[in-house]
Design an enzyme around this catalytic site. Sequence first.
Site, PDB file in Angstrom:
ATOM      1  N   GLU A 273       0.832  -1.217   0.000  1.00  0.00           N
ATOM      2  CA  GLU A 273       0.000   0.000   0.000  1.00  0.00           C
ATOM      3  C   GLU A 273       0.859   1.257   0.000  1.00  0.00           C
ATOM      4  O   GLU A 273       0.769   2.081   0.908  1.00  0.00           O
ATOM      5  CB  GLU A 273      -0.887   0.019   1.263  1.00  0.00           C
ATOM      6  CG  GLU A 273      -1.802  -1.162   1.441  1.00  0.00           C
ATOM      7  CD  GLU A 273      -2.489  -1.167   2.819  1.00  0.00           C
ATOM      8  OE1 GLU A 273      -2.097  -0.376   3.704  1.00  0.00           O
ATOM      9  OE2 GLU A 273      -3.415  -1.961   2.992  1.00  0.00           O
ATOM     10  N   PRO A 274       1.704   1.446  -1.015  1.00  0.00           N
ATOM     11  CA  PRO A 274       2.537   2.647  -1.008  1.00  0.00           C
ATOM     12  C   PRO A 274       1.719   3.883  -1.326  1.00  0.00           C
ATOM     13  O   PRO A 274       0.802   3.836  -2.152  1.00  0.00           O
ATOM     14  CB  PRO A 274       3.539   2.385  -2.136  1.00  0.00           C
ATOM     15  CG  PRO A 274       2.801   1.486  -3.081  1.00  0.00           C
ATOM     16  CD  PRO A 274       1.882   0.644  -2.241  1.00  0.00           C
ATOM     17  N   TYR A 316       4.062  18.638  10.684  1.00  0.00           N
ATOM     18  CA  TYR A 316       5.093  17.640  11.014  1.00  0.00           C
ATOM     19  C   TYR A 316       6.502  18.219  11.077  1.00  0.00           C
ATOM     20  O   TYR A 316       7.463  17.454  11.030  1.00  0.00           O
ATOM     21  CB  TYR A 316       5.167  16.566   9.917  1.00  0.00           C
ATOM     22  CG  TYR A 316       3.910  15.888   9.490  1.00  0.00           C
ATOM     23  CD1 TYR A 316       3.044  15.298  10.410  1.00  0.00           C
ATOM     24  CD2 TYR A 316       3.618  15.754   8.132  1.00  0.00           C
ATOM     25  CE1 TYR A 316       1.919  14.627   9.968  1.00  0.00           C
ATOM     26  CE2 TYR A 316       2.493  15.081   7.692  1.00  0.00           C
ATOM     27  CZ  TYR A 316       1.646  14.526   8.623  1.00  0.00           C
ATOM     28  OH  TYR A 316       0.542  13.847   8.188  1.00  0.00           O
ATOM     29  N   CYS A 344      -2.352  33.872   9.111  1.00  0.00           N
ATOM     30  CA  CYS A 344      -2.105  34.484  10.416  1.00  0.00           C
ATOM     31  C   CYS A 344      -1.825  33.442  11.487  1.00  0.00           C
ATOM     32  O   CYS A 344      -2.642  33.205  12.385  1.00  0.00           O
ATOM     33  CB  CYS A 344      -3.277  35.382  10.785  1.00  0.00           C
ATOM     34  SG  CYS A 344      -3.422  36.705   9.593  1.00  0.00           S
TER      35      CYS A 344
HETATM   36  C1  LIG Z   1      -1.252   6.205   5.002  1.00  0.00           C
HETATM   37  C2  LIG Z   1      -1.321   4.746   4.793  1.00  0.00           C
HETATM   38  C3  LIG Z   1      -0.551   4.134   3.802  1.00  0.00           C
HETATM   39  C4  LIG Z   1       0.441   4.873   2.949  1.00  0.00           C
HETATM   40  O1  LIG Z   1       1.541   5.324   3.664  1.00  0.00           O
HETATM   41  P1  LIG Z   1       2.788   5.969   2.905  1.00  0.00           P
HETATM   42  O2  LIG Z   1       3.745   6.279   3.976  1.00  0.00           O
HETATM   43  O3  LIG Z   1       2.283   7.178   2.211  1.00  0.00           O
HETATM   44  O4  LIG Z   1       3.300   4.947   1.956  1.00  0.00           O
HETATM   45  C5  LIG Z   1      -0.706   2.768   3.625  1.00  0.00           C
HETATM   46  N1  LIG Z   1      -1.559   2.044   4.379  1.00  0.00           N
HETATM   47  C6  LIG Z   1      -2.314   2.603   5.339  1.00  0.00           C
HETATM   48  C7  LIG Z   1      -3.231   1.759   6.131  1.00  0.00           C
HETATM   49  C8  LIG Z   1      -2.224   3.970   5.579  1.00  0.00           C
HETATM   50  O5  LIG Z   1      -2.972   4.520   6.547  1.00  0.00           O
END
Ligand SMILES: *Cc1c(COP(=O)(O)O)cnc(C)c1O
Length: 421
Positions: A273-274, A316, A344
């Site tokens: 899940e990138p 962040y 502001c």
């Molecule tokens: C945000 C998120 C990602 C992606 O994270 P990256 O650091 O942008 O790769 C993948 N899986 C889940 C469950 C997330 O909440």
Amino acid sequence: MEGFHYRDGVLHVDALPVPPIVGEAGTPCWVYSGAKIRERYAALDSALRRALGDHSFRIAFACKANGNLAILRLLHTLGAGADIVSGGELRRAMAAGMPPSHVIFSGVGKSVQDIASALRCGIGQINVESAEELAQIISIAEDLRLSARIALRINPDVDAGTHAKITTGKSDNKFGIPVQAAESLWRKAHASRFVEPVGLSLHIGSQIMEPGPFAQAFEVLASTAKALDAQSVDVGGGLGVAYREHDRPLDLDTYCGLIRDRLGPLKVPIILEPGRFLVAEAGALLTRVLYIKKGLGKQYLILDAGMNDLLRPALYDAWHPIWPVMRPHDAEGELPFDIVGPVCETGDTFGIGRRLKTPVAPGDLMAVLCAGAYGAVMSSTYNARPLAPEVLVDGTRKATVRAAQTIEDLLAQDAVPDWLS
Ligand SMILES: *Cc1c(COP(=O)(O)O)cnc(C)c1O
């Protein structure tokens, strides 16, 4: 040439010079490089193929990093599915043409409506984050008499070594299920006729630069998946990118090697899940210098983009490269500037003591780079500042992929009740 680079002193995105794009879109505006996204996707996809051979894997782009329909569509054409965290993102993924079976639903607080719409459209997988959520999904699936394919998101209790606000895999973060609780939930899921437990997932945080946390987490994922006989494993996202010159992101072959070594022996499909990795470097926020304000012992570069556009520095303490769109021809020298927005809030600061080649003057265009992930998606209309437009460049092509919001759009959403009018 893909991404942002100078040609004859002028910043380009892919094959196109930036100034005419900004001339049309106005400032602030977001510009994306389609070629860069293609390059990042291909790099990850080929590293996975090298490491995994014919072992099955799927890439589900984490839409929350950049949900623009054009970006989702581009990634879909490259073969990506989606990882979503809300019903709204489900609609976006589907509007971009992604089949629901390629969509994974993550997040700790899925609403009843969102779970129901996900089941109705035949979503590929729901990553369950708690016993309470599992009970909710079982009840909704039974009511609707629809089958729910679920994975349990485990919390491996590892420190991702990243910023505290983007750490998600420690036992005291709100995310995931403690490994000790996974087995009983797995049995509960199996006991429902409408729930099909298909796998396990995790996601330990974002902007991770070291192999250690991934290795530890994948180890936990592998042993839990083995114990439960899970039929797929989802390794989440988290791959870091270089925001600063000295940042050393994890080498892709190392990362994919970790996946192969820890999870390959399970012989089940692997999901990734990138988010950030695929789009961060592909985006920039283009902005104009409004003023150069002389303060006590320092100079402020006041931009027309603010924290409402790009929140990451305020949220962040994120560091973004800031480049002039036109490099000065005959630079006089270099001076440090505090580069700030017009909002502001003292937190509305993009960079402190940044050295820029002089002369710098009001009206100059600046590019805040590496802003393709968690950029436009986090924008707000704070200070009644309309959302900035988005432009996609793809090689030599160019299109507006989100129109500029206007102040009229903002006003039209409010209403004054009749007792006040
Ligand atoms: C945000 C998120 C990602 C992606 O994270 P990256 O650091 O942008 O790769 C993948 N899986 C889940 C469950 C997330 O909440």
